[in-house]
Every structure is written in C-alpha cells, then in structure tokens.
Design a protein around this motif. Structure first.
Motif, mmCIF file in Angstrom:
data_model
loop_
_atom_site.group_PDB
_atom_site.id
_atom_site.type_symbol
_atom_site.label_atom_id
_atom_site.label_comp_id
_atom_site.label_asym_id
_atom_site.label_seq_id
_atom_site.Cartn_x
_atom_site.Cartn_y
_atom_site.Cartn_z
ATOM 1 N N THR A 1 20.236 90.825 12.334
ATOM 2 C CA THR A 1 21.235 90.664 11.269
ATOM 3 C C THR A 1 22.444 89.921 11.817
ATOM 4 O O THR A 1 22.989 90.277 12.864
ATOM 5 C CB THR A 1 21.657 92.030 10.711
ATOM 6 N N PHE A 2 22.856 88.875 11.110
ATOM 7 C CA PHE A 2 23.964 88.034 11.567
ATOM 8 C C PHE A 2 25.231 88.462 10.837
ATOM 9 O O PHE A 2 25.363 88.266 9.625
ATOM 10 C CB PHE A 2 23.647 86.567 11.306
ATOM 11 N N VAL A 3 26.167 89.064 11.588
ATOM 12 C CA VAL A 3 27.418 89.568 11.020
ATOM 13 C C VAL A 3 28.576 88.858 11.708
ATOM 14 O O VAL A 3 28.621 88.780 12.936
ATOM 15 C CB VAL A 3 27.542 91.098 11.207
ATOM 16 N N VAL A 4 29.513 88.343 10.919
ATOM 17 C CA VAL A 4 30.689 87.666 11.462
ATOM 18 C C VAL A 4 31.935 88.266 10.826
ATOM 19 O O VAL A 4 31.865 88.931 9.788
ATOM 20 C CB VAL A 4 30.641 86.145 11.204
ATOM 21 N N ASP A 5 33.083 88.019 11.462
ATOM 22 C CA ASP A 5 34.363 88.559 10.998
ATOM 23 C C ASP A 5 35.189 87.424 10.392
ATOM 24 O O ASP A 5 35.576 86.484 11.095
ATOM 25 C CB ASP A 5 35.114 89.195 12.174
ATOM 26 N N LEU A 6 35.460 87.506 9.098
ATOM 27 C CA LEU A 6 36.242 86.469 8.420
ATOM 28 C C LEU A 6 37.672 86.410 8.962
ATOM 29 O O LEU A 6 38.283 85.343 8.999
ATOM 30 C CB LEU A 6 36.259 86.736 6.905
ATOM 31 N N ALA A 7 38.197 87.546 9.400
ATOM 32 C CA ALA A 7 39.575 87.579 9.904
ATOM 33 C C ALA A 7 39.734 86.743 11.171
ATOM 34 O O ALA A 7 40.827 86.280 11.488
ATOM 35 C CB ALA A 7 40.003 89.018 10.172
ATOM 36 N N LYS A 8 38.650 86.548 11.929
ATOM 37 C CA LYS A 8 38.721 85.782 13.176
ATOM 38 C C LYS A 8 38.279 84.339 12.988
ATOM 39 O O LYS A 8 38.354 83.555 13.923
ATOM 40 C CB LYS A 8 37.857 86.449 14.244
ATOM 41 N N MET A 9 37.771 83.989 11.800
ATOM 42 C CA MET A 9 37.273 82.611 11.638
ATOM 43 C C MET A 9 38.375 81.541 11.733
ATOM 44 O O MET A 9 38.150 80.558 12.464
ATOM 45 C CB MET A 9 36.501 82.499 10.322
ATOM 46 N N PRO A 10 39.486 81.557 11.022
ATOM 47 C CA PRO A 10 39.975 82.464 9.997
ATOM 48 C C PRO A 10 39.661 81.985 8.578
ATOM 49 O O PRO A 10 39.856 82.687 7.621
ATOM 50 C CB PRO A 10 41.470 82.463 10.235
ATOM 51 N N ARG B 1 46.767 82.487 8.274
ATOM 52 C CA ARG B 1 45.859 83.372 9.013
ATOM 53 C C ARG B 1 46.541 84.662 9.441
ATOM 54 O O ARG B 1 45.996 85.756 9.265
ATOM 55 C CB ARG B 1 45.331 82.637 10.257
ATOM 56 N N ALA B 2 47.746 84.553 9.994
ATOM 57 C CA ALA B 2 48.400 85.724 10.582
ATOM 58 C C ALA B 2 48.795 86.763 9.535
ATOM 59 O O ALA B 2 48.891 87.951 9.849
ATOM 60 C CB ALA B 2 49.629 85.303 11.381
ATOM 61 N N LEU C 1 20.356 77.882 6.600
ATOM 62 C CA LEU C 1 21.692 77.352 6.895
ATOM 63 C C LEU C 1 21.939 77.295 8.394
ATOM 64 O O LEU C 1 21.266 77.967 9.184
ATOM 65 C CB LEU C 1 22.771 78.193 6.214
ATOM 66 N N LEU C 2 22.942 76.491 8.757
ATOM 67 C CA LEU C 2 23.459 76.422 10.137
ATOM 68 C C LEU C 2 24.904 76.896 10.110
ATOM 69 O O LEU C 2 25.707 76.428 9.296
ATOM 70 C CB LEU C 2 23.388 74.999 10.678
ATOM 71 N N TYR C 3 25.225 77.829 11.015
ATOM 72 C CA TYR C 3 26.590 78.362 11.109
ATOM 73 C C TYR C 3 27.200 77.893 12.425
ATOM 74 O O TYR C 3 26.602 78.023 13.496
ATOM 75 C CB TYR C 3 26.579 79.886 11.054
ATOM 76 N N SER C 4 28.402 77.348 12.339
ATOM 77 C CA SER C 4 29.114 76.886 13.532
ATOM 78 C C SER C 4 30.537 77.407 13.489
ATOM 79 O O SER C 4 31.191 77.369 12.447
ATOM 80 C CB SER C 4 29.122 75.355 13.586
ATOM 81 N N ASN C 5 31.002 77.896 14.639
ATOM 82 C CA ASN C 5 32.394 78.346 14.747
ATOM 83 C C ASN C 5 33.088 77.644 15.896
ATOM 84 O O ASN C 5 33.796 78.244 16.684
ATOM 85 C CB ASN C 5 32.459 79.859 14.918
ATOM 86 N N GLY C 6 32.830 76.343 16.002
ATOM 87 C CA GLY C 6 33.486 75.547 17.026
ATOM 88 C C GLY C 6 32.687 75.417 18.296
ATOM 89 O O GLY C 6 32.910 74.500 19.080
ATOM 90 N N ASN C 7 31.726 76.335 18.539
ATOM 91 C CA ASN C 7 30.962 76.275 19.776
ATOM 92 C C ASN C 7 29.485 76.012 19.476
ATOM 93 O O ASN C 7 29.089 74.899 19.186
ATOM 94 C CB ASN C 7 31.133 77.585 20.572
ATOM 95 N N ASP C 8 28.685 77.070 19.531
ATOM 96 C CA ASP C 8 27.253 76.923 19.311
ATOM 97 C C ASP C 8 26.934 76.882 17.823
ATOM 98 O O ASP C 8 27.687 77.371 16.983
ATOM 99 C CB ASP C 8 26.497 78.101 19.960
ATOM 100 N N VAL C 9 25.788 76.300 17.529
ATOM 101 C CA VAL C 9 25.282 76.257 16.156
ATOM 102 C C VAL C 9 24.124 77.249 16.055
ATOM 103 O O VAL C 9 23.193 77.207 16.851
ATOM 104 C CB VAL C 9 24.807 74.834 15.787
ATOM 105 N N VAL C 10 24.222 78.162 15.076
ATOM 106 C CA VAL C 10 23.219 79.222 14.901
ATOM 107 C C VAL C 10 22.486 78.983 13.586
ATOM 108 O O VAL C 10 23.119 78.747 12.547
ATOM 109 C CB VAL C 10 23.882 80.621 14.895
#
Length: 815
Positions: A462-471, A623-624, A681-690
């Motif tokens: 299960t792929f879980v991410v935090d929207l607060a850290k995306m931001p 964001r803050a 889909l492909l998810y990227s957060n600046g580093n790796d693509v999942v």
C-alpha cells in the motif's frame, strides 16, 4: 603483411613515450631510501649547525681555502659542514636555520612511513613562514650579532626600515607572529582565558591545602570559608553545559564481525559533574551560612500553564462534534479477492522472450527475477560484466515487440539496486479496490498529518504519502486515464482519517459534475465564502474571490503564528491545545485547508492572471500555515502552469499521456507515455519515480460515504473564509459622510502613512475584524483616498502625505 600507416606509427611512438613516462614512478623502496637519506642529512646538518656556533670564527679562514686539504677546520662535519653552516646561518637566516633540520627530518619520516603529503606541504609552508619572521626579528633586535639573524634577516630588516621605518617594521613582525599563533598553533582568546582561569583555580587549591587555624574552640576561620564558597561558585560558572558528555572513542572502532562498518553514533559517557542543582540549598560546613537561589519567573509561568492543563485538560478541537463517527470500511466495495493471481506460464514465457531478445543483440543475462504486482510485473535482470546499460535501454521498443505488450518501461538502473528493471503489463490485471487500501495496516497505523492512500506499488504494498510534507500536489494525464478517480481517492483517504475540526476542503469543479457528491458534507468538511450559496465552486468568476480570500486567510494565519512565536501550524495547534495561547487575543484552533481544483486549464483560459497570481502566492507561502493545493489538469504546459507555480509543486502524479514531451512536461522525465491507463500512474516527489496502481472508488461508494457523514450532527455553517471586496463593490457604498465609520480618519492616516491600501493592514493596526476593515476600505475608496480593487495586489493610495490628507478633510468640511 599489412602495411602500417604513418598515423599508426605516430600513435605507437606516443604510446611508448607515455609508457616510459608512467614507468618512472616512486615505489615504496624509493621512498624508504630517499626518506632515510633526508633523515641522516638532517642529523648531519644539526651537527654542523651546533659546531658552527662553537668554532665558526676559527673556521672563517679555512672557508676561503676549501681546496687546500692541509688547512684544518674545527667543525664536526669537516669543511663541508663548515661551508654549509656558513651558507645557511651566516649568509642565510641565522638561528632560524635550525628549523631546516626539523623540515628535512619530518620530510624523511613522511616518505618512510608513507604519510599524507598534504599535511607535509602545510608543515613546509608554515615553517618557511616562521623562518623568515624569526630571521627578520633577530635582524631587528640583534644588529651587532649577524650570526643570529643572518645576512638575509639583516638585509630584509634594513629594506623594511627604509620604507616603513622601525615602528612599521616592528608592527609588521608582530602581525606575522599573530598570524602564525592563530592559524598554526590555534591560539584563541577563549584558550587564553581558560588558561588563566585554570591557573587561578590551582592557586586557590594550593591555598586551601594549607591547614586551617581555628580562631576559637568549635569555630571555623571565616576567611577560609569565604575562599571555599567562592571556589565552589566559580566552578559552577566555569563549567560549560556542553562539556557534560565526552565521546567514547571505543565506539568508533570497527567491529570484528563488520570490519567495513563504523558506528557513526558514538556512545556518550556522562562526565561526573559537581554542580549543585539550582532548586536545592547550598549549605556550608558552618550551619549559620546558607546560600539560597530564588525561583525564576519563567518557571512560575510554566507552572501556571501546567496547572491550567491539569485543571481543564488539553483543549480538544473535536469537542463540538464529540459524537462524530468516522465512516466504516463496510461502505466501500471489494472488487477482487484481495490477492494477486500469479500465472506461472505467463511469467516463464515473458522471461524467455526477454532473454532471447537480449541475446539476439549479444547481451547475456547473469540473473533474472520477477516481482508480480496488481497490473504490472517487474523483471529485474543482472547483465553480464562489460554490458553497457544504455544498450539495454535502447532496446525498449524491440522488447515490447517481442512480448506483444503495450507499455513496456525500462528502469536502468533501479535506484538503490544493482539491477535493471523491465516493467511488463499483466495480461489479466487485478483491480485495486479502495477498501483494500483503506483497510491496510500501513494506512491505519500511519502517523502522518494528512495521510493519503493512493493505491498499491509493483511489490503489492500500500502506497501512503503525507500531503503536509509534499506540500502541494500536481496531477496530470490525458482524458479518461483516472484523474478524477485519483482525486476521489485522495479526498476519501482524508475523510477516513481526519475529524471535521481538523481539515477543511475548498472544492473547485469547473466540470460541475465530478465533485458535486461532496455537497452533502458541506457543514462538516467544506469551506466557502460567506456570500456563496454552494460550497463547491463551479462558476469561474467566483473562483477568483475564493483564491483571494485564501490569500487573506493565509496572511491572517501568519499574523497569528507571529504572535504565538511559532514556525508552522503543527507547533501553533500544539501550543493552543496546551492552553498557552489566549483565545481573547484572537487565537483559535487552525484546521488544515485543502484547495482542490479539478480542471485548472479551464480556469486559466477564462480568468488568466487573476487566478495565476493568488495560486502562485499560495504555492510559495501557504505550506507553513496548513493550506495545501491539489491541482489536476490534462497537460501542465507553460501557458497553463507557469514555472513559478510548477517549482512549488515538487510532488507530481502523472497518469497516462500520449507523448514523451507531455511526460517530460509533467515529471521532467519520460515514462508516463508508457503507462497502460485505467489508474496506472507514476508518482514523483523530486527524487525517485514510483509506479503505482491507483485505488478505484466508484460513484456509489462516494455517495455512501457522504450520506453517512451528512446524516450526523454538523456545524451550524460551513467553515467561513474571510470576505474579499470585489471589483464591483466599494464604489457606491457609504457616500454619505455621516454614515462613515468612527475610525475612518484613523484608517485614512494609517493607509496614507503606509502608502498601501489593504484590509489586512487595517486589521493589524486597528485590531479590527476583517468585515469592518473591508467596509473601511470601501469608504476610503468612495472618498477617493484609495484606488479601485486590483486582484491580490494592494490598492493604490491617491494621497501622498498627511498634510495633503488634512487639506482633503478641511475641503470636505467646507463643502
């Protein structure tokens, strides 16, 4: 035999020359021989220098007749030693020449022991520097003894005195010494102070070791007691807090089992401290002397806050809806058995085809492994040594042809692994249900501020991410590839995890049909402007006011954070829950606000700059203070999402697109054009693509969830955003002077002083609510003091200074 060309002959000559050059390399034996020679020569030089100061005068006559073997010399190294010492000491640097002995000795030892040459260069630099300084220093003070400073020191001293005089020469020498002491010996004012303090303490300890003399029977010498008490107090002040721990050097040594690993988290050994706690009394040997320390005011305030928490408990923001129940997992539908069916024949067939295709291009495989996912299988291959990765990468289309499959994607190499990945779609993909994702332990136990369950990865996790850290999140993809279902999955995840008091949604739906189901939870989870009938915004003209209202909310929240002296919304809410902020001063619990825009391109086409400016402000600053953006569009081209906005959206989700250019536009890399659609889909957060298979949630499931939430007790209204004065309003209001606000003149003076017309400025300066500040701005506009509404920018001020403002009011009264 084939003839060798002229070019080949030249190349062979160059190779032989380069080989001859590289063969002349210092070996270990050469280093030992040269190092030993330098060490012995340094000893000989020391002998020659010492004997020069004993017999140098007597050997002066012999130096002129070096070729005459009958001329005797007193130097212990003979004529060679006498001439060498005369050259370096008398004609050279004088007494400072002894440093050459040290330099040669250390150079020899460095060569023999094969130590770092970088450190040796540093030694040579500073030693040569100090040789010159000492030589000139002796030349300055000992002009009558030339053997102390040498000829070079004497001449350099005269040269400097001719240009900068004796005082300038002395100051230059002192500056040189200071440079040497600071950079080489590392002397600092702190070290000097510590040295004197230690000396002072040793003297006191010596005094205390003297036997005390009693003045009377049973009484102590008061002078001795005063010394002891002062010593204890000095010790308390002199010991620094950062010296309470020392590094255990044993922990830095590699273990026997893992000789290549070093523990970088060294154990900390507490040092025994003799500091008496401040809260206790310090009592001397004599019962009549007691030293007490009064408690500080900060501790009293902390105790007051702790007492409030003890009496009333932590503030609970969910108290208004204390009986609220989260949606149950039974409301979601299970679309599959939950497991992945592994087809061994398909795996074996695909493996053989991959190996055969690569072998046709003379690429041998050492190892291959398969990981089966919901819709895609990952084949990890390890090529034989010497195979270029780019060669495998270029065979993407050939492998797709041999497998007769759509959406072959090669990852070369897989980040964090020494393998190359080939993703092949399954013939019978497994649908990922929202129920399986929400019910997973990874989502239920996630300790995140805003957890989002997107779906499952290739390894079926299960792929879980935090929207607060995306931001902020940018979603893009061609029509019908799953963007709207992805938005529903994001919103459902938050509804299952967050209480209505903790999160609010601002929903913008230009399509008018995708997000209408969430109307039922308006008074629970949605936020809107006070004058809007529907919380879900479908009219593009109203979007501009909503975005400007969010900018005002952002500014207001930053003012609250500034007053509370915290840096983000989490710290602020924790402080508010701990009853450390006064609600009467305007403080309140701040819920997260999530702006969701389903089709951003349509807004840009209709509203343009009016939408772009507030979106850019929110993306940069919000964001803050807990305002997060989720923007969905078909293709985030430059004319839709500018570089300024895009730079603040590091988290991106790409569904299937039609071309590599579109993939690069979304992810800054290719790959989205090789997806298979239907939520892939492909998810990227600046580093790796999942690669993730998005969880599917249908309209009836969303309807059940919203019905379940909507049937419960709700707030009186939706979360109201601050009012924003539109372009139409403010021109015909309060034309009558008698109806003006009592603070009208004060507000006008503040605006003219600041030369910036904004309601938030009046709020801060006059401590008003936003509605009254907005009415004041309307009245100032109708009076002609400020200009018309200009979007998110501050209004222009038509009056330049206070004297002009006084004249304006005088004219009004006369009229």
């Amino acid at each position: 035999m084939a003839k060798t060309t002229k070019k080949e002959t030249v190349d062979n000559k160059n190779k032989s020359k380069s080989g001859a050059i590289t063969s002349w390399k210092m070996t270990k034996q050469h280093n030992i021989v040269l190092g030993s020679l330098l060490v012995l020569f340094s000893v000989a030089l020391l002998v020659a220098f010492i004997s020069f100061y004993s017999y140098g005068q007597a050997d002066q006559s012999a130096l002129s007749a070096l070729g005459d073997r009958s001329e005797p010399v007193q130097n212990w190294l003979g004529k060679f030693g006498a001439s060498l010492a005369d050259l370096l000491i008398y004609q050279g640097f004088g007494l400072a020449s002894f440093i050459f002995v040290r330099l040669l000795f250390l150079t020899g030892m460095f060569l023999v022991l094969e130590l770092s040459m970088k450190k040796l260069k540093n030694i040579w630099f500073w030693d040569l520097f100090v040789i010159i300084i000492i030589s000139v220093l002796f030349g300055f003070f000992a002009t009558s003894a030339p053997e102390l400073g040498g000829t070079i020191g004497y001449e350099l001293n005269l040269f400097l005195q001719d240009y900068i005089g004796k005082t300038g020469t002395l100051l230059s020498l002192l500056f040189g010494l200071i440079i040497y002491l600071i950079f080489k010996i590392k002397i600092s004012p702190d070290k000097i102070q510590t040295f004197f303090n230690n000396t002072k303490r040793e003297l006191r300890s010596d005094l205390n070791s003297v036997p005390s003399v009693k003045t009377e029977k049973g009484a102590y010498n008061l002078e001795e007691f005063a010394i002891k008490e002062n010593e204890e107090l000095d010790d308390i002040h002199l010991k620094k807090p950062d010296s309470q721990f020392e590094i255990n050097k044993e922990a830095l040594k590699p273990t026997i089992a893992h000789s290549s690993e070093i523990n970088l988290d060294p154990a900390l050994k507490p040092i025994k401290m003799d500091i008496t706690p401040a809260s206790k009394e310090v009592v001397s040997h004599s019962e009549s002397f007691v030293i007490e320390q009064a408690p500080e005011e900060d501790i009293i305030e902390e105790n007051l806050a702790s007492r409030l928490v003890a009496d009333f408990g932590l503030f609970d923001p969910t108290l208004d809806l204390s009986n609220y129940k989260f949606p149950t997992i039974d409301l979601l539908k299970e679309y599959s058995t939950g497991g992945i069916t592994i087809n061994q024949e398909e795996l074996e067939e695909n493996k053989n085809k991959i190996v055969d295709t690569l072998r046709n291009y003379k690429i041998e495989i050492a190892q291959i492994k398969a990981t089966v996912g919901p819709s895609v299988t990952l084949y990890e291959i390890v090529p034989e040594a010497g195979i270029r990765i780019s060669k495998i990468k270029s065979l993407e289309d050939d492998i797709a042809l041999s497998l007769s499959a759509l959406g072959i994607r090669i990852i070369a190499p897989i980040p964090g692994k020494g393998t190359i990945g080939i993703e092949v779609p399954n013939k019978n993909p497994t649908m990922v249900s929202m129920k399986s994702v929400i019910g997973s332990a990874k989502f239920q136990e996630a300790e995140m501020e805003l957890p989002i369950a997107l779906g499952k990865t290739i390894s079926n996790e299960t792929f879980v991410v935090d929207l607060a850290k995306m931001p902020h999140l940018l979603m893009a993809g061609a029509t019908g590839q799953g963007k709207s279902v992805g938005l529903n999955a994001v919103l459902t995840s938050l509804l299952y995890k967050k209480h209505p008091a903790e999160v609010k949604f601002v929903l913008v739906d230009p399509k008018k049909v995708e997000l209408t189901l969430f109307n039922k939870i308006e008074r629970h989870y949605l936020a809107k402007l006070p004058d809007l009938d529907d919380a879900i915004i479908t009219d593009n003209a109203k979007v501009v006011n909503t975005l400007n209202s969010l900018c005002v909310e952002m500014d207001n929240r930053y003012s609250l954070l500034k007053d509370a002296m915290v840096r983000n919304i989490k710290e602020y809410n924790d402080k508010f829950k701990g009853r450390k902020l006064n609600p009467e001063a305007g403080h309140r619990f701040l819920p997260y606000i999530i702006l969701v825009v389903d089709e951003f391109a349509d807004l840009i086409m209709t509203a343009g700059k009016e939408v772009e400016v507030p979106i850019a402000r929110l993306a940069q600053l919000a964001r803050a203070i807990g305002i997060h953006l989720i923007i969905a569009t078909q293709r985030p081209s430059v004319n839709v999402i500018t570089g300024l906005i895009k730079a603040n959206f590091p988290a991106r989700i790409a569904f299937r697109v039609t071309s590599k250019i579109d993939s690069r536009t979304i992810l800054d890399t290719q790959g989205a054009d090789q997806l298979i659609g239907r939520g892939d889909l492909l998810y990227s957060n600046g580093n790796d693509v999942v690669r993730v298979q998005c969880a599917f949630i249908d309209t009836p499931e969303v309807e059940k969830i919203t019905d379940f939430i909507g049937s419960q007790k709700a707030y009186a209204t939706a979360y109201l955003l601050p009012e924003v004065v539109g372009e139409e309003s403010g021109t015909n209001l309060d034309m009558d002077i008698s109806e003006r606000d009592t603070l009208f003149r004060e507000a006008a003076e503040i605006i003219v002083n600041a030369q910036q017309g904004s309601a938030s400025l009046l709020q801060r300066k006059l401590k008003l609510g936003y509605n009254r500040a907005g009415r004041l701005i309307d009245q100032l506009e109708s009076a002609g003091i400020v200009g018309p509404f200009e979007g998110s920018k501050a209004r222009s001020v038509n009056i330049l200074d206070l004297s002009s403002l006084d004249q304006f009011f005088n004219n009004e009264q006369n009229n």
